[in-house]
Scaffold this motif. Structure first.
Motif, PDB file in Angstrom:
ATOM      1  N   GLU A  12      34.471  52.039  42.986  1.00 39.05           N
ATOM      2  CA  GLU A  12      34.124  52.081  41.572  1.00 39.05           C
ATOM      3  C   GLU A  12      34.921  51.025  40.812  1.00 39.05           C
ATOM      4  O   GLU A  12      36.127  50.883  40.993  1.00 39.05           O
ATOM      5  N   TYR A  13      34.229  50.288  39.958  1.00 43.30           N
ATOM      6  CA  TYR A  13      34.892  49.287  39.120  1.00 43.30           C
ATOM      7  C   TYR A  13      35.570  49.964  37.938  1.00 43.30           C
ATOM      8  O   TYR A  13      35.155  51.044  37.526  1.00 43.30           O
ATOM      9  N   PRO A  14      36.603  49.306  37.378  1.00 40.94           N
ATOM     10  CA  PRO A  14      37.289  48.080  37.814  1.00 40.94           C
ATOM     11  C   PRO A  14      38.080  48.317  39.105  1.00 40.94           C
ATOM     12  O   PRO A  14      38.590  49.408  39.339  1.00 40.94           O
ATOM     13  N   ILE A  15      38.182  47.255  39.910  1.00 36.86           N
ATOM     14  CA  ILE A  15      38.878  47.333  41.193  1.00 36.86           C
ATOM     15  C   ILE A  15      40.110  46.430  41.164  1.00 36.86           C
ATOM     16  O   ILE A  15      40.005  45.226  40.891  1.00 36.86           O
ATOM     17  N   ILE A  30      38.902  43.013  39.469  1.00 35.10           N
ATOM     18  CA  ILE A  30      37.470  42.741  39.348  1.00 35.10           C
ATOM     19  C   ILE A  30      36.912  43.789  38.387  1.00 35.10           C
ATOM     20  O   ILE A  30      36.888  44.981  38.703  1.00 35.10           O
ATOM     21  N   ASP A  32      33.782  44.127  36.959  1.00 33.93           N
ATOM     22  CA  ASP A  32      32.479  44.650  37.360  1.00 33.93           C
ATOM     23  C   ASP A  32      31.854  43.688  38.367  1.00 33.93           C
ATOM     24  O   ASP A  32      32.448  42.658  38.716  1.00 33.93           O
ATOM     25  N   THR A  37      36.715  37.184  39.099  1.00 32.75           N
ATOM     26  CA  THR A  37      37.965  37.856  39.449  1.00 32.75           C
ATOM     27  C   THR A  37      39.084  37.354  38.536  1.00 32.75           C
ATOM     28  O   THR A  37      39.276  36.145  38.392  1.00 32.75           O
ATOM     29  N   PRO A  66      42.249  50.132  36.263  1.00 36.03           N
ATOM     30  CA  PRO A  66      41.443  50.177  37.491  1.00 36.03           C
ATOM     31  C   PRO A  66      41.124  51.601  37.927  1.00 36.03           C
ATOM     32  O   PRO A  66      41.964  52.497  37.807  1.00 36.03           O
ATOM     33  N   ARG A 324      33.030  43.372  46.548  1.00 34.26           N
ATOM     34  CA  ARG A 324      31.729  43.149  45.905  1.00 34.26           C
ATOM     35  C   ARG A 324      30.554  43.436  46.841  1.00 34.26           C
ATOM     36  O   ARG A 324      29.518  43.949  46.410  1.00 34.26           O
TER      37      ARG A 324
END
Length: 341
Positions: A12-15, A30, A32, A37, A66, A324
């Motif tokens: 799940e974003y943010p990562i 990241i 979305d 990046t 995150p 991604r």
């Protein structure tokens, strides 16, 4: 909060992604699937008591929180307490989830991330050193002298790239001629043996330099690997020059051994700052000669290309690619993923 063993990787974003070695730690976020990046300045692991404190210092630089973390660490990933190989940090994902409010954490070996980077980077980030054309889906080997000696492989199967982590930096390394035998008598041993990492890393360069000096009855003039490699490159110090020549030869031999093990028609990739710094020495023919000197298979070795990865943050690029597009990679997360359920 449980350890997850399924192989369906959707973060799940943010990562938050992180490449944590023995000396340096590099982080990025990241936001979305479509955002670039966002990278943060490199930090020194010695400046923080724990990895959680280091990550918090990064998060303090942004208002992005995150939900997931994908971390590559220089360690064997076993259990809920992961001890770093060449620094004092212990990675405790369960505690990290509570301390940093991250719901999903995956921890990989740092050279798995380097292996992922091999297919994430373009030709502009690779310096080729001889050999034939790399097979598009051929097996690949990645090794990098840094704080230690990292080794991994990348295999292609069922339309996915599968990184193979390991501790290949600790294989045995030995002399092959009279001069090397003379020098090896003075190389520092660990429990009676000399592993590749005892020579092919930053402190290994220092070990080798001291051994060369002792073999000649000289007093070492340098104490830092950067000093030795620079003096070796500009040939301003005879001992440093021989040290660098030997270093490159041993690196070529180990790279060749690994290439034979995996029959790496996709190429052998040299990662990390040391390889980038000594690039002129790697391209003078010595590395290639040692790499190919594998009778009775020298004819095979001549066809296998060597590449130096020149991207300054290759591991982050590999982690970002996996985050991604996880379906592109066959990454085993069993026992290496912690998630709130």
């Amino acid at each position: 909060m449980v350890s997850v063993s399924d192989q369906s990787v959707v973060l799940e974003y943010p990562i938050l992604i992180g490449d944590i070695g023995g000396t340096n730690a590099r982080f990025a976020i990241i936001v979305d699937a479509y955002a670039d990046t966002r990278e943060f300045p490199t930090i020194q692991t010695a400046d923080f008591a724990t990895i959680d404190e280091a990550i918090q210092s990064v998060l303090d630089q942004t208002n992005i929180i995150p939900r997931s973390a994908l971390l590559a660490v220089a360690a064997v990933i076993e259990g809920d307490e992961i001890e770093m190989t060449n620094n004092k940090w212990v990675v405790r994902p369960r505690e990290m989830m509570e301390n940093l409010n991250i719901a999903d954490i995956i921890v990989l070996n740092d050279f798995e991330a380097q292996a992922l980077a091999v297919v994430a980077l373009g030709e502009e980030n690779l310096e080729r050193i001889g050999g034939g054309v790399a097979a598009t889906t051929g097996s690949r080997v990645v090794l990098g002298p840094g704080t230690g000696l990292g080794v991994s492989a990348l295999l292609h199967s069922r339309r996915a790239w599968i990184p193979v982590p390991g501790e290949g930096g600790h294989i045995d390394l030995g002399p092959r001629n009279d001069r090397e035998i003379e020098v090896f008598r003075h190389v520092e041993k660990i429990e009676g043996r000399i592993s590749a990492e005892q020579i092919l890393c930053g402190r290994g360069i220092v070990n080798l330099y001291r051994a060369v000096a002792m073999a000649d009855g000289k007093t070492p003039a340098f104490t830092q690997p950067e000093e030795i490699t620079q003096a070796g490159l500009d040939r301003s110090d005879e001992t440093a020059a021989e040290t660098l020549d030997m270093f490159v030869t041993f690196l070529g031999r180990v790279a060749g051994d690994l290439a034979l093990i995996f029959m790496s028609h996709g190429g052998v990739y040299l990662a990390g700052g040391i390889a980038q710094r000594i690039l002129p020495a790697l391209t003078d023919g010595r590395l290639r000669a040692a790499f190919e000197d594998k009778a009775p298979h020298s004819h095979v070795m001549r066809e296998l290309p060597i590449f130096v990865i020149t991207h300054p943050r290759a591991a982050l690029a590999g982690l970002a690619a996996f985050a991604r597009t996880p379906a592109r990679f066959g990454v085993n997360t069993t026992g290496r993923r912690w998630k709130h359920v």
